[in-house]
Design an enzyme around this catalytic site. Sequence first.
Site, mmCIF file in Angstrom:
data_model
loop_
_atom_site.group_PDB
_atom_site.id
_atom_site.type_symbol
_atom_site.label_atom_id
_atom_site.label_comp_id
_atom_site.label_asym_id
_atom_site.label_seq_id
_atom_site.Cartn_x
_atom_site.Cartn_y
_atom_site.Cartn_z
ATOM 1 N N GLY A 1 0.836 -1.191 0.000
ATOM 2 C CA GLY A 1 0.000 0.000 0.000
ATOM 3 C C GLY A 1 0.870 1.239 0.000
ATOM 4 C CB CYS B 1 5.362 -4.037 0.350
ATOM 5 S SG CYS B 1 6.121 -2.405 0.132
ATOM 6 C CE1 TYR B 2 1.038 1.065 5.589
ATOM 7 C CE2 TYR B 2 -0.602 -0.686 5.582
ATOM 8 C CZ TYR B 2 -0.152 0.535 6.060
ATOM 9 O OH TYR B 2 -0.883 1.217 7.006
ATOM 10 C CG HIS C 1 6.000 -5.430 -4.184
ATOM 11 N ND1 HIS C 1 4.686 -5.319 -3.796
ATOM 12 C CD2 HIS C 1 6.620 -4.290 -3.785
ATOM 13 C CE1 HIS C 1 4.506 -4.145 -3.197
ATOM 14 N NE2 HIS C 1 5.665 -3.503 -3.172
ATOM 15 C CD GLU D 1 3.122 -8.210 -5.296
ATOM 16 O OE1 GLU D 1 2.822 -7.040 -4.997
ATOM 17 O OE2 GLU D 1 3.840 -8.932 -4.576
ATOM 18 C CG ASP E 1 -15.753 -10.622 -21.180
ATOM 19 O OD1 ASP E 1 -14.820 -11.439 -21.193
ATOM 20 O OD2 ASP E 1 -15.591 -9.396 -21.077
ATOM 21 C CE LYS F 1 -11.641 -9.672 -21.488
ATOM 22 N NZ LYS F 1 -12.967 -9.588 -22.163
#
Length: 548
Positions: free
Chosen positions: A93, A120-121, A207, A209, A265, A404
């Site tokens: 964050g 992180c945060y 991070h 990710e 979709d 998606k």
Amino acid sequence: MSEAQRSELAGAASVRGAGTPPRSERDQKKSERDPASKDHQDVVLVIDFGAQYAQLIARRVREAHVYSEIVPRSMPVAEMLAKQPAAIILSGGPASVHVAGAPDVDAAIYDAGVPILGICYGAQLVARDLGGEVAKTGQGEYGRTELHVEGSSLLLGELPVDQIVWMSHGDSITRAPDGFTITARTDAVPVAAFEDRDRSIYAVQFHPEVVHTERGQEILKTFLYDAAGCRPTWTNVSIIEHAVGEVRAQVGDARVICGLSGGVDSAVAAALVHKAVGDQLTCVFVDTGLLRLGEAEQVEQTFREQFSVDLVHVKAQDRFLEALDDVIDPERKRKTIGELFIRVFEETARDLGDARFLVQGTLYPDIVESGGGDNANIKSHHNVGGLPDDMNFELVEPLRNLFKDEVRAIGEELGLPEEIVWRQPFPGPGLAVRIIGTITRERIDILQRADAVVVEEIKRAGLYREIWQSFAVLPAVKTVGVMGDDRTYAYPIVLRAVTSDDAMTADWARLPYDVLERIASRIINEVPGVNRVVYDITSKPPGTIEWE
């Protein structure tokens, strides 16, 4: 567990939903405590503290074949635990833990017995809340940073001692809480990772990710599989089975209509619901007059003739253009279109015998951008924030929790053709959000012709599958030009092409110059009313993919 073992384990639960691999010791113990757990889909909650990467964390967890769900930090701990999470991840964050009103979490979460990973945060919250120290050292870390692993670590133990990670923080953890082991540092920060294996609480300042952290996905898999005992059962087959079951339970034997646009979709949503309820489903294609060139004919041919779908084609061009007359504000455009769609569906439903269920291809990013949870309302998607309060339908949204890329994979699993599954996204409001300002028949015609050139040339260059979206935009200005030795005063066309994984973030596509030249030359020569072509090189953020 080695990465080779984890790869084999995840591979066993591949897109075809092969058998579930052996579970970790922690998972076996969990099964002993809860006999029903073998039938329970593991859920990982990502608590969002305003991170730009929160969506990415959720996607990375799903890529490890474990279901993840983003929840706001304001959700009470009891409500989180009611979801029976197998693990909880505290996101990063932008705030500092030292400022007044900084995002927080109920400290009771640390004693809930659920494995926790702070990122992180989130790592700084763990340190602060459990008695460590977070300080303003005046030396932040941003970008690629060398991490030094030290000591015994479940999370990092099988990785190289020195590795590159992605940092983005101003405050630094200077002391880990009592009972925690420091497992990594950097040249600037003494505590870059720490863990308490007895309490199953782990924290990393970097991070994992993001792709710039070289072994980040391995770190997440170690947390998910080894620390939390999660099983990689979130596969295409399991997603389909779950969606079909939910639709059957919701709909019963009632009639259902599906708003079919021809895009991936709505097509996948229709296929899922058809698998669930068969001929109870009727698809409704509404021609708003704001579609791409030749799109109405293509939808008719594909879904009625090729797939024998029960399709109602409503030609409502005049109604939509009349409703949008002199509507300039983009939010008003979206809400006007969303409401009129519903009214058309309601009329069609009455003709079909009062069908009360409406299928939509709503995706998770639609929910987020329309202000779901604690998120800001970036733009009201016509099928979420643009829906009228007084509509008579109960919504059926089998894709509501999916990204998606997951939808495309499910479409392939369901056997939909490649030209549908891999079609580039097209906004529900159509060209209305690509025509800036007033919408007229003349401006629609100009944009349709220009957009057709863009799509043709992108396909010709073999770039259609590589690019997330490529299209034309018509601004509300005219510019001076020279054509045939005469002065012109005509519209410019803006080219927009982006690369992305899920539309939550996007980067402008580096199209080859010869492709840009062909597109510009053809548009100027083939589309009356255009004398200039420009290329939008804005990423998301700070821009959005669509202009409105």
